[in-house]
Write a protein that holds these residues in place. Structure first.
Motif, mmCIF file in Angstrom:
data_model
loop_
_atom_site.group_PDB
_atom_site.id
_atom_site.type_symbol
_atom_site.label_atom_id
_atom_site.label_comp_id
_atom_site.label_asym_id
_atom_site.label_seq_id
_atom_site.Cartn_x
_atom_site.Cartn_y
_atom_site.Cartn_z
ATOM 1 N N ARG A 1 22.684 40.909 42.540
ATOM 2 C CA ARG A 1 23.410 40.099 43.518
ATOM 3 C C ARG A 1 22.661 38.799 43.787
ATOM 4 N NH1 ARG A 1 25.119 44.016 48.282
ATOM 5 N NH2 ARG A 1 22.866 43.949 48.587
ATOM 6 N N SER B 1 26.611 33.700 45.901
ATOM 7 C CA SER B 1 27.011 33.679 47.304
ATOM 8 C C SER B 1 28.427 34.180 47.522
ATOM 9 C CB SER B 1 26.890 32.257 47.856
ATOM 10 O OG SER B 1 25.552 31.820 47.784
ATOM 11 N N ASP B 2 28.591 34.904 48.635
ATOM 12 C CA ASP B 2 29.920 35.346 49.045
ATOM 13 C C ASP B 2 30.511 34.298 50.001
ATOM 14 O OD1 ASP B 2 28.682 35.726 51.520
ATOM 15 O OD2 ASP B 2 28.714 37.917 51.405
ATOM 16 N N ALA B 3 31.625 34.621 50.647
ATOM 17 C CA ALA B 3 32.291 33.684 51.546
ATOM 18 C C ALA B 3 31.424 33.314 52.750
ATOM 19 C CB ALA B 3 33.621 34.268 52.014
ATOM 20 N N ASP B 4 30.461 34.171 53.096
ATOM 21 C CA ASP B 4 29.557 33.896 54.211
ATOM 22 C C ASP B 4 28.257 33.249 53.764
ATOM 23 O OD1 ASP B 4 31.332 35.008 56.100
ATOM 24 O OD2 ASP B 4 30.605 37.030 55.626
ATOM 25 N N ASP B 5 28.207 32.801 52.516
ATOM 26 C CA ASP B 5 27.038 32.146 51.923
ATOM 27 C C ASP B 5 25.818 33.064 51.846
ATOM 28 O OD1 ASP B 5 26.126 29.920 50.531
ATOM 29 O OD2 ASP B 5 25.163 29.052 52.301
ATOM 30 N N LYS B 6 26.061 34.357 51.687
ATOM 31 C CA LYS B 6 24.996 35.355 51.492
ATOM 32 C C LYS B 6 25.007 35.778 50.027
ATOM 33 C CE LYS B 6 24.142 35.886 55.940
ATOM 34 N NZ LYS B 6 23.189 35.021 56.522
ATOM 35 N N ASN C 1 25.470 38.177 47.927
ATOM 36 C CA ASN C 1 26.025 39.528 47.869
ATOM 37 C C ASN C 1 26.856 39.791 46.624
ATOM 38 O OD1 ASN C 1 25.029 40.748 50.227
ATOM 39 N ND2 ASN C 1 26.530 39.648 51.473
ATOM 40 N N LEU C 2 27.022 38.795 45.766
ATOM 41 C CA LEU C 2 27.885 38.947 44.597
ATOM 42 C C LEU C 2 27.058 38.913 43.318
ATOM 43 C CD1 LEU C 2 30.810 36.578 45.648
ATOM 44 C CD2 LEU C 2 30.643 39.070 45.950
ATOM 45 N N ASP D 1 30.808 40.547 39.570
ATOM 46 C CA ASP D 1 31.730 40.268 40.675
ATOM 47 C C ASP D 1 32.421 38.918 40.527
ATOM 48 O OD1 ASP D 1 31.070 42.668 41.987
ATOM 49 O OD2 ASP D 1 29.448 41.706 43.130
ATOM 50 N N ILE D 2 31.689 37.916 40.029
ATOM 51 C CA ILE D 2 32.264 36.569 39.944
ATOM 52 C C ILE D 2 32.889 36.281 38.584
ATOM 53 C CG2 ILE D 2 30.632 35.689 41.659
ATOM 54 C CD1 ILE D 2 29.402 34.084 39.152
#
Length: 148
Positions: A53, A56-61, A63-64, A68-69
């Motif tokens: 991971r 960045s996810d939608a919260d800029d963490k 996590n992906l 995933d991407i």
């Protein structure tokens, strides 16, 4: 086995001025192989790279993962990652796997990423390559199977 992962918005490999591989959003993987590495190590590391991971996810963490991407991987063999650099001013490459052992493991690593659904581009094993990239972040991680 060591994999230096660099999150990129683009990366490419040139050999003798010819562009032989390139990717867009994904990861540049510089892969170093040691004599103790085997097919099982290559498979486990490929799974770890695909699932690591670092995006960045939608919260800029972060996590992906690459999976995933639906990102791409550019895999480049780099025996210098296996060098011993603990003393002196010149690296020793005796800790790097010989080409006859390293090339099949490099190919196994690439095949495993592809089996995991990752679109993979590669450099040319053993070639003098020029690698260019745009490191996103910058984000860089070293995964070392001997330390895990």
């Amino acid at each position: 086995m060591k994999a230096l992962l660099q999150r990129v918005t683009k990366a490419q490999v040139e050999i003798a001025g010819d562009n032989v591989a390139q990717i867009d959003d994904g990861v540049l993987v510089l892969l170093g192989i040691t004599p103790s590495d085997d097919q099982q190590v290559a498979q486990k590391l490929a799974a770890r790279v695909a699932g690591y991971r670092m995006f960045s996810d939608a919260d800029d963490k972060m996590n992906l993962s690459l999976s995933d991407i639906n990102g791409q991987a550019l895999v480049v063999s780099q025996f210098t990652l296996a060098a011993t650099t603990t003393s002196g001013r010149r690296p020793s490459f005796s800790s790097a796997a010989p080409p006859a052992q390293a090339q099949p493991l490099y190919q196994e690593f690439v095949a495993q990423l592809q089996e995991l659904g990752i679109q993979v581009a590669t450099g040319e094993f053993g070639a003098d390559m020029q690698v260019s990239l745009t490191n996103d972040g910058p984000v860089t991680f070293l995964l070392d199977t001997e330390k895990s």
